[in-house]
Motif scaffolding. Structure first.
Motif, PDB file in Angstrom:
ATOM      1  N   MET A  56       0.852  -0.946  -0.045  1.00 27.48           N
ATOM      2  CA  MET A  56       0.016  -0.030   0.097  1.00 27.48           C
ATOM      3  C   MET A  56       0.765   1.339  -0.040  1.00 27.48           C
ATOM      4  O   MET A  56       0.755   2.305  -0.749  1.00 27.48           O
ATOM      5  CB  MET A  56      -1.095   0.018   1.307  1.00 27.48           C
ATOM      6  N   ARG A 119      -6.153  -3.215  -1.782  1.00 27.61           N
ATOM      7  CA  ARG A 119      -6.764  -3.115  -0.640  1.00 27.61           C
ATOM      8  C   ARG A 119      -7.931  -4.168  -0.713  1.00 27.61           C
ATOM      9  O   ARG A 119      -8.206  -4.886   0.137  1.00 27.61           O
ATOM     10  CB  ARG A 119      -7.831  -1.898  -0.275  1.00 27.61           C
ATOM     11  N   THR A 236      -8.609   3.264   6.183  1.00 28.93           N
ATOM     12  CA  THR A 236      -7.969   3.291   5.062  1.00 28.93           C
ATOM     13  C   THR A 236      -8.750   3.320   3.802  1.00 28.93           C
ATOM     14  O   THR A 236      -8.305   4.167   2.887  1.00 28.93           O
ATOM     15  CB  THR A 236      -7.083   1.998   4.924  1.00 28.93           C
ATOM     16  N   CYS A 237      -9.839   2.594   3.536  1.00 23.42           N
ATOM     17  CA  CYS A 237     -10.597   2.576   2.215  1.00 23.42           C
ATOM     18  C   CYS A 237     -11.222   3.838   2.185  1.00 23.42           C
ATOM     19  O   CYS A 237     -11.500   4.517   1.169  1.00 23.42           O
ATOM     20  CB  CYS A 237     -11.479   1.585   2.284  1.00 23.42           C
TER      21      CYS A 237
END
Length: 310
Positions: A56, A119, A236-237
């Motif tokens: 990431m 992700r 995060t998303c």
């Protein structure tokens, strides 16, 4: 038969009002400084904080690099032009700018798509994550984003560069983009316009749909996660989804339509060439505990080094 006798183009810029231009100069100079410093800070944090081992952050590092390059294709020229009365760019400079905008813009689209896939694997297939997203595959994906961006932009430039420009040379914009430049050609550009729209539109809309599906699948799968896992994944998303919407909304408006231009195009272009690259570092750092932690360590290391240095 038309000949190409245009050697330079003249931009109308964001405004013809000197007072508005002065305000814009200060505002966009600040924005560009934030873009460069903010994205450099993320790159520095990823490198020094040893976050490269995480796919990431590997992709986030290159997203920040692309953001700096993307905004640098248009912002410095626009900022300088705000101080001059006649805003000109050479024919070659215009073609290079057109190439740069589409190369870095398209590369950013592909990196955002790859980050969505990362992700998806991390949340939906956590046990196989490091096997699927190993360094070799990450390198191949990254190479694919650059190759895809190059192919897209070289097609756009090839379509424009073969057109004759023999008369009007004033562009109602602050940088060279396909649709405003096509309006100046001394020949019928309907076919070229359709191909340009198909090229840009397919990439913008296609990637946007893939991203929406990816994040929908991720959000649905979060129901099976623990409360803590859900919170971390949503954090995060959430940042990824925010970036996607902010970037793809204006892009879709600009490129998913026939060869036409609107008066709003300049302000929409400001959004995806300047505002989005400026917001990306803020969104990713404010919404991401790991990046904030790495930045704190970086700052602590700097302070302790200065203290011991004295």
């Amino acid at each position: 038969m038309y000949s190409n006798n245009v050697t330079e183009f003249i931009f109308w810029g964001l405004s013809q009002n000197p007072e508005v231009e002065e305000v814009c100069f200060v505002l966009f100079s600040f924005f560009y400084l934030v873009i460069v410093l903010g994205n450099l800070l993320i790159m520095l944090t990823v490198c020094i904080g040893n976050l490269f081992k995480s796919p990431m952050y590997f992709f986030l590092n290159f997203l920040s690099f692309v953001d700096i390059c993307y905004s640098s294709v248009t912002a410095p020229k626009m900022i300088v032009d705000l101080l001059v009365r006649k805003k000109t760019i050479s024919y070659v400079g215009c073609m290079l700018q057109l190439f740069g905008v589409h190369f870095f813009g398209c590369t950013e689209i592909f990196i955002l798509t790859v980050m969505a896939y990362d992700r998806y694997v991390a949340i939906c297939k956590p046990l196989h994550y490091m096997t699927i997203m190993d360094r070799e595959r990450c390198n191949k994906m990254l190479l694919g984003t650059w190759v895809g961006g190059f192919l897209h932009s070289i097609i756009q430039v090839a379509l424009v560069v073969q057109l004759p420009f023999c008369g009007p040379n004033e562009i109602d914009h602050y940088f060279c983009d396909v649709h405003p430049v096509l309006k100046l050609a001394c020949t019928d550009t309907y076919i070229v316009g359709v191909v340009v729209t198909a090229n840009s539109g397919t990439i913008a809309l296609g990637s946007f749909v893939i991203l929406l599906i990816s994040y929908t699948v991720i959000l649905v799968s979060l129901r099976k996660q623990s409360a803590e896992g859900r919170r971390k994944a949503l954090s995060t998303c959430g940042s990824h989804i925010a970036v996607v919407i902010i970037f793809f909304g204006p892009c879709t408006f600009m490129y998913m339509r026939p060869d036409t231009t609107f008066s709003e195009d300049k302000m929409v272009a400001v959004f995806y060439t300047i505002v989005t690259p400026m917001l990306n570092p803020m969104i990713y750092t404010l919404r991401n505990a790991e990046v904030k932690s790495a930045m704190r360590k970086l700052w602590t290391r700097k302070v302790s080094w200065e203290t011991t240095g004295k």
